[in-house]
Design a protein around this motif. Sequence first.
Motif, short mmCIF file in Angstrom:
data_model
loop_
_atom_site.label_atom_id
_atom_site.label_comp_id
_atom_site.label_asym_id
_atom_site.label_seq_id
_atom_site.Cartn_x
_atom_site.Cartn_y
_atom_site.Cartn_z
N ASP A 1 35.52 33.77 47.71
CA ASP A 1 35.71 35.01 46.93
C ASP A 1 37.04 35.47 47.42
OD1 ASP A 1 33.39 34.66 45.64
OD2 ASP A 1 31.99 35.99 47.14
N LYS A 2 37.43 35.46 48.84
CA LYS A 2 38.60 36.39 49.23
C LYS A 2 39.97 35.66 48.82
CE LYS A 2 35.97 37.82 53.33
NZ LYS A 2 35.89 37.56 54.95
N ILE A 3 39.58 34.40 49.04
CA ILE A 3 40.83 33.67 48.37
C ILE A 3 41.20 33.75 47.06
CG2 ILE A 3 41.50 31.11 47.94
CD1 ILE A 3 40.66 30.66 50.65
N THR A 4 39.87 33.82 46.09
CA THR A 4 40.06 33.95 44.59
C THR A 4 41.03 35.40 44.28
OG1 THR A 4 38.26 32.77 44.13
CG2 THR A 4 38.91 33.94 42.66
N GLY A 5 40.19 36.31 45.03
CA GLY A 5 40.72 37.68 44.71
C GLY A 5 42.23 37.75 45.07
N LEU A 6 42.54 37.25 46.18
CA LEU A 6 43.92 37.41 46.39
C LEU A 6 44.76 36.59 45.41
CD1 LEU A 6 43.51 36.90 50.35
CD2 LEU A 6 44.39 39.04 49.25
N THR A 7 44.33 35.31 44.85
CA THR A 7 45.26 34.32 44.26
C THR A 7 45.22 35.51 42.84
OG1 THR A 7 44.15 32.45 45.13
CG2 THR A 7 44.92 32.33 42.88
N LEU A 8 44.36 36.21 42.44
CA LEU A 8 44.56 37.03 41.14
C LEU A 8 45.28 38.21 41.34
CD1 LEU A 8 40.65 36.62 39.78
CD2 LEU A 8 42.75 35.33 39.04
N GLY A 9 45.67 38.36 42.54
CA GLY A 9 46.66 39.47 42.85
C GLY A 9 46.16 40.68 43.67
N ALA A 10 44.86 40.48 44.21
CA ALA A 10 44.53 41.66 45.14
C ALA A 10 45.22 41.66 46.32
CB ALA A 10 43.02 41.35 45.49
N ASP A 11 45.38 42.81 47.04
CA ASP A 11 46.20 42.85 47.99
C ASP A 11 45.37 43.12 49.51
OD1 ASP A 11 49.08 43.80 47.12
OD2 ASP A 11 47.62 44.74 45.97
N ASP A 12 44.00 43.01 49.44
CA ASP A 12 43.06 43.47 50.43
C ASP A 12 41.78 43.23 49.97
OD1 ASP A 12 42.47 43.48 53.38
OD2 ASP A 12 43.31 45.54 53.48
N TYR A 13 40.84 43.08 51.05
CA TYR A 13 39.47 42.98 50.65
C TYR A 13 38.56 43.44 52.06
CZ TYR A 13 40.28 38.72 53.33
OH TYR A 13 40.57 37.88 54.23
N VAL A 14 37.41 43.97 51.53
CA VAL A 14 36.35 44.49 52.52
C VAL A 14 35.17 43.91 52.04
CG1 VAL A 14 35.40 46.49 53.56
CG2 VAL A 14 37.89 46.54 52.89
N THR A 15 34.29 43.70 53.26
CA THR A 15 32.98 42.84 52.95
C THR A 15 31.97 44.20 53.29
OG1 THR A 15 33.68 40.74 53.72
CG2 THR A 15 31.36 41.38 53.84
N LYS A 16 31.12 44.19 52.18
CA LYS A 16 29.98 45.06 52.36
C LYS A 16 28.95 44.44 53.49
CE LYS A 16 29.99 46.86 47.52
NZ LYS A 16 29.42 47.00 46.26
#
Length: 232
Positions: free
Chosen positions: A87-102
């Motif tokens: 999920d994190k890699i997919t988000g970053l690949t699409l252009g996200a800069d950071d991620y946080v897990t709930k």
Amino acid sequence: MNKRILIVDDEPEILELLALYLRNEGFSCFLFPNGKDALDSLQENTYDLAILDLMLPDMDGFTICSKIREHYKFPIIMLTARNEDMDKITGLTLGADDYVTKPFNPLEIVARVKAQMRRLTQYHETTVLKNEEVIDIAGLSINYQTHQCFLNNQPISLTPTEFSILWYLCQNRGCVVSSEQLFQAVWKDKYFKNENNTVMVHIRRLREKLHEPPGKPKLIKTVWGVGYKIEG
């Protein structure tokens, strides 16, 4: 002027919690429970950062991130309830800069938002680092003051994160830069082992934009087990 933050989450409690903490830090928050309304708001509002939940009733956060990146470069932080690297890699690949897990500590969100804002401020600064304003390497021209990038005289559209990575590598041309060194220089945050995925995905996106041949990059080279290098 207060920084404007777009927050998209279908859980009212999370929307209000994030808004409470971020407004206490002086940010203006615009809250949306679904992707369609959030995307529609982009037609009439400008934002400095977006916080996107991955799971939404009408469309997922990946889709929203991808649509935002078609026209906008402001930082994007993804929220995911699943602690899965894919999920994190997919988000970053699409252009996200950071991620946080709930579940997350709202103070962590505030800290990450502030970190992105600091990087955005640095991106727009006109201070020249190491007395260099323009670097030209093998058909690549990158201008720190105007934040423009050209490859063989063709403009390359980069996000602030991508520009910062490329500029740092160009500044250190001829030297190997480790993932840890690159992460700390660009993200201004503590490096943990899994942050290597973050760096790796952004390098991959940069290579794609620079039309690097898959498996045989000519500009951004991988030094296995050490890091990345641009030949000067």
